[in-house]
Design a protein around this motif. Structure first.
Motif, PDB file in Angstrom:
ATOM      1  N   ILE A 134       0.840  -1.190   0.000  1.00 40.82           N
ATOM      2  CA  ILE A 134       0.000   0.000   0.000  1.00 40.82           C
ATOM      3  C   ILE A 134       0.876   1.241   0.000  1.00 40.82           C
ATOM      4  CG2 ILE A 134      -0.166   0.005   2.526  1.00 40.82           C
ATOM      5  CD1 ILE A 134      -3.005   1.154   2.210  1.00 40.82           C
ATOM      6  N   SER A 135       0.408   2.263  -0.682  1.00 39.24           N
ATOM      7  CA  SER A 135       1.101   3.539  -0.716  1.00 39.24           C
ATOM      8  C   SER A 135       0.280   4.559   0.063  1.00 39.24           C
ATOM      9  CB  SER A 135       1.280   4.006  -2.163  1.00 39.24           C
ATOM     10  OG  SER A 135       2.012   5.211  -2.209  1.00 39.24           O
ATOM     11  N   SER A 139       8.792  -2.898   6.467  1.00 37.94           N
ATOM     12  CA  SER A 139       9.553  -2.949   5.228  1.00 37.94           C
ATOM     13  C   SER A 139       8.858  -2.152   4.133  1.00 37.94           C
ATOM     14  CB  SER A 139       9.698  -4.409   4.785  1.00 37.94           C
ATOM     15  OG  SER A 139      10.364  -4.477   3.543  1.00 37.94           O
ATOM     16  N   GLY A 140       9.610  -1.252   3.511  1.00 37.96           N
ATOM     17  CA  GLY A 140       9.025  -0.446   2.445  1.00 37.96           C
ATOM     18  C   GLY A 140       9.983   0.614   1.961  1.00 37.96           C
ATOM     19  N   ARG A 141       9.421   1.693   1.466  1.00 41.40           N
ATOM     20  CA  ARG A 141      10.246   2.748   0.884  1.00 41.40           C
ATOM     21  C   ARG A 141       9.526   4.084   0.950  1.00 41.40           C
ATOM     22  NH1 ARG A 141      14.738   3.241  -2.078  1.00 41.40           N
ATOM     23  NH2 ARG A 141      15.059   1.002  -1.878  1.00 41.40           N
ATOM     24  N   LEU A 142      10.286   5.126   1.244  1.00 40.22           N
ATOM     25  CA  LEU A 142       9.783   6.496   1.156  1.00 40.22           C
ATOM     26  C   LEU A 142      10.253   7.078  -0.164  1.00 40.22           C
ATOM     27  CD1 LEU A 142       8.548   9.142   2.170  1.00 40.22           C
ATOM     28  CD2 LEU A 142      10.703   9.600   3.364  1.00 40.22           C
ATOM     29  N   SER A 143       9.320   7.563  -0.957  1.00 34.83           N
ATOM     30  CA  SER A 143       9.642   8.191  -2.236  1.00 34.83           C
ATOM     31  C   SER A 143       9.217   9.650  -2.198  1.00 34.83           C
ATOM     32  CB  SER A 143       8.928   7.479  -3.385  1.00 34.83           C
ATOM     33  OG  SER A 143       9.336   6.138  -3.468  1.00 34.83           O
ATOM     34  N   LEU A 193       4.445   0.644   1.828  1.00 37.01           N
ATOM     35  CA  LEU A 193       4.627  -0.505   2.720  1.00 37.01           C
ATOM     36  C   LEU A 193       4.502  -1.755   1.873  1.00 37.01           C
ATOM     37  CD1 LEU A 193       2.456   0.620   5.776  1.00 37.01           C
ATOM     38  CD2 LEU A 193       4.843   1.163   5.252  1.00 37.01           C
ATOM     39  N   ALA A 194       5.572  -2.516   1.801  1.00 33.38           N
ATOM     40  CA  ALA A 194       5.642  -3.615   0.836  1.00 33.38           C
ATOM     41  C   ALA A 194       4.763  -4.802   1.213  1.00 33.38           C
ATOM     42  CB  ALA A 194       7.091  -4.063   0.671  1.00 33.38           C
ATOM     43  N   ARG A 195       4.837  -5.222   2.455  1.00 35.58           N
ATOM     44  CA  ARG A 195       4.098  -6.404   2.901  1.00 35.58           C
ATOM     45  C   ARG A 195       3.512  -6.140   4.290  1.00 35.58           C
ATOM     46  NH1 ARG A 195       8.577  -7.755   0.450  1.00 35.58           N
ATOM     47  NH2 ARG A 195       9.769  -7.737   2.402  1.00 35.58           N
ATOM     48  N   PRO A 196       2.544  -5.254   4.374  1.00 34.42           N
ATOM     49  CA  PRO A 196       2.020  -4.897   5.697  1.00 34.42           C
ATOM     50  C   PRO A 196       1.351  -6.083   6.384  1.00 34.42           C
ATOM     51  CG  PRO A 196       0.640  -3.995   3.956  1.00 34.42           C
ATOM     52  CD  PRO A 196       1.868  -4.543   3.293  1.00 34.42           C
ATOM     53  N   GLY A 225      -0.992  -7.247  10.067  1.00 40.81           N
ATOM     54  CA  GLY A 225      -2.004  -6.684  10.946  1.00 40.81           C
ATOM     55  C   GLY A 225      -1.417  -5.741  11.983  1.00 40.81           C
ATOM     56  N   GLY A 226      -0.204  -6.074  12.448  1.00 46.92           N
ATOM     57  CA  GLY A 226       0.450  -5.242  13.445  1.00 46.92           C
ATOM     58  C   GLY A 226       0.920  -3.902  12.931  1.00 46.92           C
ATOM     59  N   ASP A 227       0.816  -3.682  11.627  1.00 44.27           N
ATOM     60  CA  ASP A 227       1.199  -2.392  11.050  1.00 44.27           C
ATOM     61  C   ASP A 227       0.024  -1.431  10.959  1.00 44.27           C
ATOM     62  OD1 ASP A 227       3.934  -3.036  10.602  1.00 44.27           O
ATOM     63  OD2 ASP A 227       3.359  -4.190   8.825  1.00 44.27           O
ATOM     64  N   ALA A 228      -1.158  -1.873  11.385  1.00 43.42           N
ATOM     65  CA  ALA A 228      -2.316  -0.982  11.395  1.00 43.42           C
ATOM     66  C   ALA A 228      -2.058   0.140  12.392  1.00 43.42           C
ATOM     67  CB  ALA A 228      -3.574  -1.759  11.763  1.00 43.42           C
TER      68      ALA A 228
END
Length: 102
Positions: A26-27, A69-73, A85-88, A90-93
């Motif tokens: 998700i972005s 895990s992910g990237r800021l653009s 967020l590449a592979r969010p 449940g704990g990333d909510a």
């Protein structure tokens, strides 16, 4: 579901919410049209029942984010940024915030 809800200062706008299913990238987007030359773009997240925690900052280009895990653009004109967020899980909510600072 992963949600992001944020209210920024006048110079920062974010969509009211975003959600995805677990494991689907998700972005989360942030608009900062009045960004100044020396402003640094900061991203934080606030997990339920916790205080805000720093995730990543950048002046330009893109930068890897380790956890989650992910990237800021950052857009070429620096007027917007996106946290991918590449592979969010449940704990990333959480509430995800962007902010500008000198």
């Amino acid at each position: 579901a992963l949600s992001a809800v944020a209210v920024g200062r006048a110079q920062v706008q974010q969509e009211p919410s975003a959600e995805t299913t677990e494991g689907t990238g998700i972005s989360i987007n942030c608009s900062h049209p009045n960004i100044q030359t020396r402003d640094i773009i900061y991203w934080y997240r606030q997990l339920p029942g916790r205080g805000p925690a720093f995730l990543v900052s950048a002046l330009k280009d893109s930068k890897a984010v380790r956890d989650p895990s992910g990237r800021l653009s950052v857009a070429a004109d620096r007027r917007s940024s996106a946290l991918w967020l590449a592979r969010p899980r449940g704990g990333d909510a959480a509430v995800y915030y962007c902010a500008l600072g000198g």
